[in-house]
Design a protein around this motif. Structure first.
Motif, PDB file in Angstrom:
ATOM      1  N   ASN A  40       0.878  -1.179   0.000  1.00 21.07           N
ATOM      2  CA  ASN A  40       0.000   0.000   0.000  1.00 21.07           C
ATOM      3  C   ASN A  40       0.918   1.233   0.000  1.00 21.07           C
ATOM      4  OD1 ASN A  40      -1.483   2.257   0.909  1.00 21.07           O
ATOM      5  ND2 ASN A  40      -3.039   0.914   1.815  1.00 21.07           N
ATOM      6  N   ILE A  41       1.040   1.862  -1.184  1.00 23.20           N
ATOM      7  CA  ILE A  41       2.017   2.955  -1.333  1.00 23.20           C
ATOM      8  C   ILE A  41       1.706   4.103  -0.367  1.00 23.20           C
ATOM      9  CG2 ILE A  41       2.928   4.692  -2.935  1.00 23.20           C
ATOM     10  CD1 ILE A  41       2.558   2.687  -5.197  1.00 23.20           C
ATOM     11  N   GLY A  42       0.421   4.468  -0.275  1.00 20.98           N
ATOM     12  CA  GLY A  42       0.027   5.568   0.609  1.00 20.98           C
ATOM     13  C   GLY A  42       0.425   5.280   2.050  1.00 20.98           C
ATOM     14  N   LYS A  43       0.132   4.063   2.502  1.00 19.84           N
ATOM     15  CA  LYS A  43       0.432   3.692   3.894  1.00 19.84           C
ATOM     16  C   LYS A  43       1.945   3.712   4.131  1.00 19.84           C
ATOM     17  CE  LYS A  43      -2.305   0.740   6.400  1.00 19.84           C
ATOM     18  NZ  LYS A  43      -3.014  -0.490   6.534  1.00 19.84           N
ATOM     19  N   THR A  44       2.695   3.226   3.150  1.00 18.46           N
ATOM     20  CA  THR A  44       4.162   3.195   3.288  1.00 18.46           C
ATOM     21  C   THR A  44       4.713   4.617   3.386  1.00 18.46           C
ATOM     22  OG1 THR A  44       4.148   1.208   1.940  1.00 18.46           O
ATOM     23  CG2 THR A  44       6.282   2.269   2.257  1.00 18.46           C
ATOM     24  N   ILE A  57      -9.341  14.219  -0.034  1.00 17.14           N
ATOM     25  CA  ILE A  57      -9.019  14.790  -1.341  1.00 17.14           C
ATOM     26  C   ILE A  57      -7.501  14.991  -1.422  1.00 17.14           C
ATOM     27  CG2 ILE A  57      -9.425  17.194  -0.544  1.00 17.14           C
ATOM     28  CD1 ILE A  57     -10.682  17.589  -3.401  1.00 17.14           C
ATOM     29  N   PRO A  58      -6.879  14.632  -2.546  1.00 15.94           N
ATOM     30  CA  PRO A  58      -5.428  14.843  -2.629  1.00 15.94           C
ATOM     31  C   PRO A  58      -5.100  16.302  -2.928  1.00 15.94           C
ATOM     32  CG  PRO A  58      -6.215  13.774  -4.634  1.00 15.94           C
ATOM     33  CD  PRO A  58      -7.419  13.974  -3.752  1.00 15.94           C
ATOM     34  N   ALA A  59      -4.065  16.826  -2.294  1.00 15.59           N
ATOM     35  CA  ALA A  59      -3.593  18.195  -2.572  1.00 15.59           C
ATOM     36  C   ALA A  59      -2.399  18.060  -3.510  1.00 15.59           C
ATOM     37  CB  ALA A  59      -3.194  18.881  -1.270  1.00 15.59           C
ATOM     38  N   ASP A 114      -6.176  11.123 -10.778  1.00 13.64           N
ATOM     39  CA  ASP A 114      -6.741   9.778 -10.582  1.00 13.64           C
ATOM     40  C   ASP A 114      -5.774   8.887  -9.800  1.00 13.64           C
ATOM     41  OD1 ASP A 114      -8.947  10.593 -11.931  1.00 13.64           O
ATOM     42  OD2 ASP A 114      -8.477   9.580 -13.819  1.00 13.64           O
ATOM     43  N   PHE A 115      -4.491   8.934 -10.167  1.00 16.37           N
ATOM     44  CA  PHE A 115      -3.513   8.109  -9.451  1.00 16.37           C
ATOM     45  C   PHE A 115      -3.337   8.604  -8.006  1.00 16.37           C
ATOM     46  CE2 PHE A 115      -1.645   6.542 -13.601  1.00 16.37           C
ATOM     47  CZ  PHE A 115      -1.891   5.199 -13.340  1.00 16.37           C
ATOM     48  N   SER A 116      -3.452   9.923  -7.802  1.00 18.10           N
ATOM     49  CA  SER A 116      -3.321  10.458  -6.434  1.00 18.10           C
ATOM     50  C   SER A 116      -4.473   9.955  -5.562  1.00 18.10           C
ATOM     51  CB  SER A 116      -3.330  11.990  -6.441  1.00 18.10           C
ATOM     52  OG  SER A 116      -2.263  12.477  -7.184  1.00 18.10           O
ATOM     53  N   ILE A 117      -5.685   9.965  -6.132  1.00 20.85           N
ATOM     54  CA  ILE A 117      -6.855   9.480  -5.372  1.00 20.85           C
ATOM     55  C   ILE A 117      -6.672   8.000  -5.048  1.00 20.85           C
ATOM     56  CG2 ILE A 117      -9.341   8.991  -5.554  1.00 20.85           C
ATOM     57  CD1 ILE A 117      -9.534  11.633  -7.226  1.00 20.85           C
ATOM     58  N   GLN A 118      -6.191   7.256  -6.034  1.00 23.20           N
ATOM     59  CA  GLN A 118      -5.965   5.817  -5.831  1.00 23.20           C
ATOM     60  C   GLN A 118      -4.910   5.592  -4.736  1.00 23.20           C
ATOM     61  OE1 GLN A 118      -4.955   3.649  -9.515  1.00 23.20           O
ATOM     62  NE2 GLN A 118      -3.417   2.553  -8.305  1.00 23.20           N
ATOM     63  N   THR A 119      -3.853   6.399  -4.745  1.00 29.50           N
ATOM     64  CA  THR A 119      -2.770   6.227  -3.765  1.00 29.50           C
ATOM     65  C   THR A 119      -3.227   6.653  -2.370  1.00 29.50           C
ATOM     66  OG1 THR A 119      -1.302   6.833  -5.576  1.00 29.50           O
ATOM     67  CG2 THR A 119      -0.289   6.668  -3.416  1.00 29.50           C
ATOM     68  N   LEU A 120      -4.049   7.701  -2.326  1.00 29.37           N
ATOM     69  CA  LEU A 120      -4.610   8.140  -1.036  1.00 29.37           C
ATOM     70  C   LEU A 120      -5.459   7.021  -0.430  1.00 29.37           C
ATOM     71  CD1 LEU A 120      -5.681  10.124   1.154  1.00 29.37           C
ATOM     72  CD2 LEU A 120      -7.220  11.070  -0.584  1.00 29.37           C
ATOM     73  N   GLY A 121      -6.287   6.400  -1.255  1.00 24.98           N
ATOM     74  CA  GLY A 121      -7.118   5.281  -0.795  1.00 24.98           C
ATOM     75  C   GLY A 121      -7.871   5.613   0.477  1.00 24.98           C
ATOM     76  N   LYS A 122      -7.786   4.719   1.448  1.00 22.30           N
ATOM     77  CA  LYS A 122      -8.520   4.925   2.704  1.00 22.30           C
ATOM     78  C   LYS A 122      -7.621   5.532   3.783  1.00 22.30           C
ATOM     79  CE  LYS A 122     -12.219   1.465   2.469  1.00 22.30           C
ATOM     80  NZ  LYS A 122     -12.400   1.534   1.040  1.00 22.30           N
ATOM     81  N   ASN A 123      -6.430   5.962   3.376  1.00 27.47           N
ATOM     82  CA  ASN A 123      -5.509   6.547   4.362  1.00 27.47           C
ATOM     83  C   ASN A 123      -6.026   7.894   4.852  1.00 27.47           C
ATOM     84  OD1 ASN A 123      -3.226   4.599   4.305  1.00 27.47           O
ATOM     85  ND2 ASN A 123      -3.248   5.129   2.128  1.00 27.47           N
TER      86      ASN A 123
END
Ligand code: SF4
Length: 353
Positions: free
Chosen positions: A2-6, A130-132, A162-171
């Motif tokens: 999970n890239i966001g979590k990492t 929302i990603p900044a 789109d990729f930022s939203i995907q990377t943010l996920g549920k974090n």
């Protein structure tokens, strides 16, 4: 992985200590985000501290005269940011009882608040998911996902989003956005990123495809416009003339010496022979003339070629919309960096007028 979590895990160990990281106050977050746009942290930090000392609340900013806000901002550039903040503070105080709107879409309606700043305030202060996306995030996402489209055009921007939203996920959105910014500033830097220390290197498509130096892709902007400014710096017994820029142009609201703009470089003799200039100087005894040109002053979309024609006159000429200012009072006026550069250049001469 999970890239966001990492990245959040990395951030918890290596985050930068910044004064606005310890607050959820949207006013302070807003000030920090506007000041830090296009500005390095080391340069912007003293401005942030000075700004929130002079204007600790949105009410204090709203009720301050614009001249005071611009003087506080002097040297930071992009003065429209300061003017917009001042105007927006007045709108929030008048129409929203001094309370910041709390959603991304409401924030976007305010002058000077674009998608990045709205997302930063909404996620940092109100936990909106929302990603900044700033320059750091554009670069990081382009590299992780090896995006070939230009990030300054619609389809590329959408892909980064789109990729930022995907990377943010549920974090957690607040921590995620701050992690992305610090990761871009400290590890995935514009040149020589520290891929050996990167906690997500196994997931990075640019590393795998050997395209890091090609990302992000940016479409070339139009070349900067050349502008030619001729300043008339008059001096009589320690006084000179200033005028405030009024038009919707660069440096609106700031003060400068009387200035004429031309389409091409002007020669001093030719300038002084122009009928409109001769008319202004009629009745003045001129005891000295000198001329200075400064190096090109580069702005984001303009190159300013400046020329300063200095005259010692008796008395000062009458030029409409100018005010007479003593040399030692110049520091009380918000001046563009170009004028400050000239004054530094002329320090010795000016200390004599
Ligand atoms: S591996 Fe290198 S280029 Fe890829 S995300 Fe990490 S630091 Fe950036």
């Amino acid at each position: 992985m999970n890239i966001g979590k990492t990245l959040i895990h990395w951030y918890e160990q290596y985050q930068r200590e910044l004064p606005w990281r310890t607050t959820k106050n949207p006013y302070l977050i807003w000030v920090s985000e506007i000041i830090m746009q296009q500005t390095r942290i080391q340069q912007g930090l003293p401005y942030y501290l000075k700004f929130v000392t002079d204007f600790p609340t949105i009410e204090a900013l709203a009720s301050a005269p614009q001249d005071k806000v611009l003087l506080n901002w002097q040297g930071l550039g992009y003065y429209s940011r300061a003017r917009n903040m001042h105007e927006t503070a007045q709108i929030i105080v008048k129409n929203h009882n001094g309370i910041f709107p709390s959603s991304y879409h409401e924030l976007l309606k305010l002058k000077g608040i674009g998608p990045y700043t709205a997302a930063a305030i909404a996620s940092f202060c109100f936990n909106e998911r929302i990603p900044a996306i700033d320059g750091n995030v554009n670069r990081v996402i382009s590299r992780i996902y090896d995006i070939e489209l230009p990030i300054n055009k619609g389809p590329g921007q959408k892909m980064v989003r789109d990729f930022s939203i995907q990377t943010l996920g549920k974090n957690d959105p607040c921590t995620f956005n701050q992690a992305m910014m610090d990761f871009g500033a400290l590890i995935c830097t514009p040149t020589n990123p520290l891929c050996k220390n990167c906690p997500i290197s196994l997931e990075c498509k640019s590393l795998k495809n050997n395209t890091i130096t090609l990302r992000p892709v940016k479409e070339k902007q139009a070349p900067p416009k050349a502008r030619y400014f001729t300043y008339l710096v008059v001096n009589h017994k320690g006084s000179t003339l200033l005028m405030q820029r009024q038009h919707n142009d660069i440096w609106k609201g700031l003060y400068e010496f009387p200035m004429w703009e031309f389409d091409s470089p002007m020669v001093a003799e030719e300038f002084l022979q122009l009928p409109k200039i001769m008319k202004l100087l009629k009745g003045c005894r001129i005891s000295s003339i000198s001329e200075n040109r400064l190096p090109i002053h580069k702005l984001s979309h303009q190159n300013i070629y400046s020329q300063f024609i200095q005259l010692t006159t008796e008395p000062l000429p009458k030029i409409s919309n100018t005010l007479e200012v003593k040399a030692d009072e110049l520091k009380n006026y918000a001046l563009p960096k170009l004028i400050i550069n000239f004054l530094h250049h002329q320090k010795k001469e000016f200390s004599r007028i």
